[in-house]
Design an enzyme around this catalytic site. Structure first.
Site, PDB file in Angstrom:
ATOM      1  CG  ASP A 172      76.319 -31.366 -21.983  1.00 28.17           C
ATOM      2  OD1 ASP A 172      75.010 -31.416 -21.956  1.00 28.17           O
ATOM      3  OD2 ASP A 172      76.556 -30.362 -21.295  1.00 28.17           O
TER       4      ASP A 172
ATOM      5  CG  ASN B 210      82.706 -24.496 -13.591  1.00 29.53           C
ATOM      6  OD1 ASN B 210      81.940 -24.284 -14.230  1.00 29.53           O
ATOM      7  ND2 ASN B 210      83.383 -25.639 -13.325  1.00 29.53           N
TER       8      ASN B 210
ATOM      9  CG  HIS C 225      80.308 -25.819 -16.787  1.00 30.56           C
ATOM     10  ND1 HIS C 225      80.283 -26.745 -15.810  1.00 30.56           N
ATOM     11  CD2 HIS C 225      78.776 -25.700 -16.984  1.00 30.56           C
ATOM     12  CE1 HIS C 225      79.011 -27.162 -15.337  1.00 30.56           C
ATOM     13  NE2 HIS C 225      78.106 -26.610 -16.194  1.00 30.56           N
TER      14      HIS C 225
ATOM     15  CD  GLU D 223      83.376 -28.721 -15.900  1.00 33.40           C
ATOM     16  OE1 GLU D 223      83.020 -27.475 -15.664  1.00 33.40           O
ATOM     17  OE2 GLU D 223      82.905 -29.382 -15.256  1.00 33.40           O
TER      18      GLU D 223
HETATM   19  C1  F6R Z   1      73.671 -29.042 -19.824  1.00 33.13           C
HETATM   20  C2  F6R Z   1      74.707 -28.185 -19.678  1.00 33.13           C
HETATM   21  C3  F6R Z   1      75.334 -27.416 -18.692  1.00 33.13           C
HETATM   22  C4  F6R Z   1      74.359 -26.576 -17.721  1.00 33.13           C
HETATM   23  C5  F6R Z   1      74.931 -25.939 -16.799  1.00 33.13           C
HETATM   24  C6  F6R Z   1      74.008 -25.061 -15.830  1.00 33.13           C
HETATM   25  O1  F6R Z   1      73.308 -29.455 -20.797  1.00 33.13           O
HETATM   26  O2  F6R Z   1      75.464 -28.316 -20.558  1.00 33.13           O
HETATM   27  O3  F6R Z   1      76.196 -26.636 -19.192  1.00 33.13           O
HETATM   28  O4  F6R Z   1      73.585 -25.801 -18.866  1.00 33.13           O
HETATM   29  O5  F6R Z   1      75.698 -26.656 -15.545  1.00 33.13           O
HETATM   30  O6  F6R Z   1      73.057 -26.155 -15.238  1.00 33.13           O
HETATM   31  P1  F6R Z   1      71.642 -25.491 -14.366  1.00 33.13           P
HETATM   32  O7  F6R Z   1      70.830 -25.003 -15.507  1.00 33.13           O
HETATM   33  O8  F6R Z   1      71.208 -26.792 -13.908  1.00 33.13           O
HETATM   34  O9  F6R Z   1      71.969 -24.662 -13.283  1.00 33.13           O
END
Ligand code: F6R
Length: 243
Positions: free
Chosen positions: A67, A136, A138, A143
């Site tokens: 992303d 959440n 994701h 989401e």
């Molecule tokens: C990042 C991504 C997100 C993260 C998620 C967890 O490229 O796709 O899904 O993996 O938000 O983020 P952290 O590791 O910072 O807790």
């Protein structure tokens, strides 16, 4: 789903780096699906160390990131382009022509999403997809919703994701409200999936994703349907999961 308990963040990172390392050794031209955020940072540090020792060679590897924020140029320090180069790509010998991240500045979001899906298809899909998980649940920026999004798509971030990501920005109002995210098709068609999670704030999302119903309200729950998912998480993140 195979769940591997790690002692702490460092242990989680080394175990996960071992799996990615094995993938690149076994198939040097692997298509690696990569993630940003706090969770994979230790993995990237470990892979860089092994590269510097001469144990790993990324010269034939290809990468597709999950992303990118919409509206942030690649040289913005908060962009995922910047993150990936700063924390990983600039320190290994991957060919820049084989690094792919959605373009958050593309003139046409829909065309950019279609281009990204075509690229993944032309690569023959993803060999190993590395994932973090949001509080959440994701994955990528898929989401919670009333449906799973199949293709790469432009997404409006939830308030909880914006709040969680504020830690990387000076002020909450600087966090972009939109992103481009790989969809569930490319993620779930990856031949192997490796999800890492650390910390108590991921415990509920991890429990619901592994043991709750498969529902788009818990995006990572779709991974229950995949044949080769490895979850490596520390005790705190797994504190709600039965052992
Ligand atoms: C990042 C991504 C997100 C993260 C998620 C967890 O490229 O796709 O899904 O993996 O938000 O983020 P952290 O590791 O910072 O807790």
């Amino acid at each position: 789903m195979k769940i591997i308990y790690a002692k702490d963040y460092g242990d989680m990172s080394r175990k996960a780096a071992n799996i990615i390392s094995a993938q690149v050794i076994l198939k040097p031209e692997s298509v690696l699906g990569l993630a940003t955020g706090s969770s994979p940072l230790g993995i990237y540090r470990q892979l860089i160390l092994w590269y510097e020792k001469g144990d790993l060679d990324f010269s034939a590897a290809r990468s597709v990131n999950l992303d990118e924020y919409w509206g942030l140029p690649a040289d913005n320090e908060q962009s995922y382009h910047y993150f990936m180069h700063h924390h990983f790509f600039d320190h290994i010998n991957i060919d820049p022509a084989r690094i792919h991240i959605p373009n958050g500045m593309a003139p046409d979001a829909a065309a950019e999403c279609a281009r990204y899906d075509r690229l993944i298809t032309e690569y023959g899909g993803i060999d190993l997809q590395l994932l973090g998980i949001g509080r959440n649940a994701h994955i990528g920026f898929n989401e919670p919703d009333d449906h799973f999004s199949k293709n790469t798509h432009q997404v409006t971030l939830t308030q909880s994701t914006i709040a969680a990501n504020t830690r990387f920005f000076e002020r909450e109002e600087d966090v972009p409200h939109q992103a481009i995210s790989m969809g569930m098709q490319a993620i779930t068609q990856a031949r192997k999936i490796l999800l890492v999670a650390s910390g108590e704030d991921k415990a509920q999302a991890l429990y619901a994703s592994c043991f709750g119903p498969v529902t788009p309200q818990v995006p990572a729950s779709i991974l229950q349907l995949h044949q080769d998912v490895t979850i490596i998480a520390d005790e705190a993140a797994l504190s709600r999961c039965p052992r």
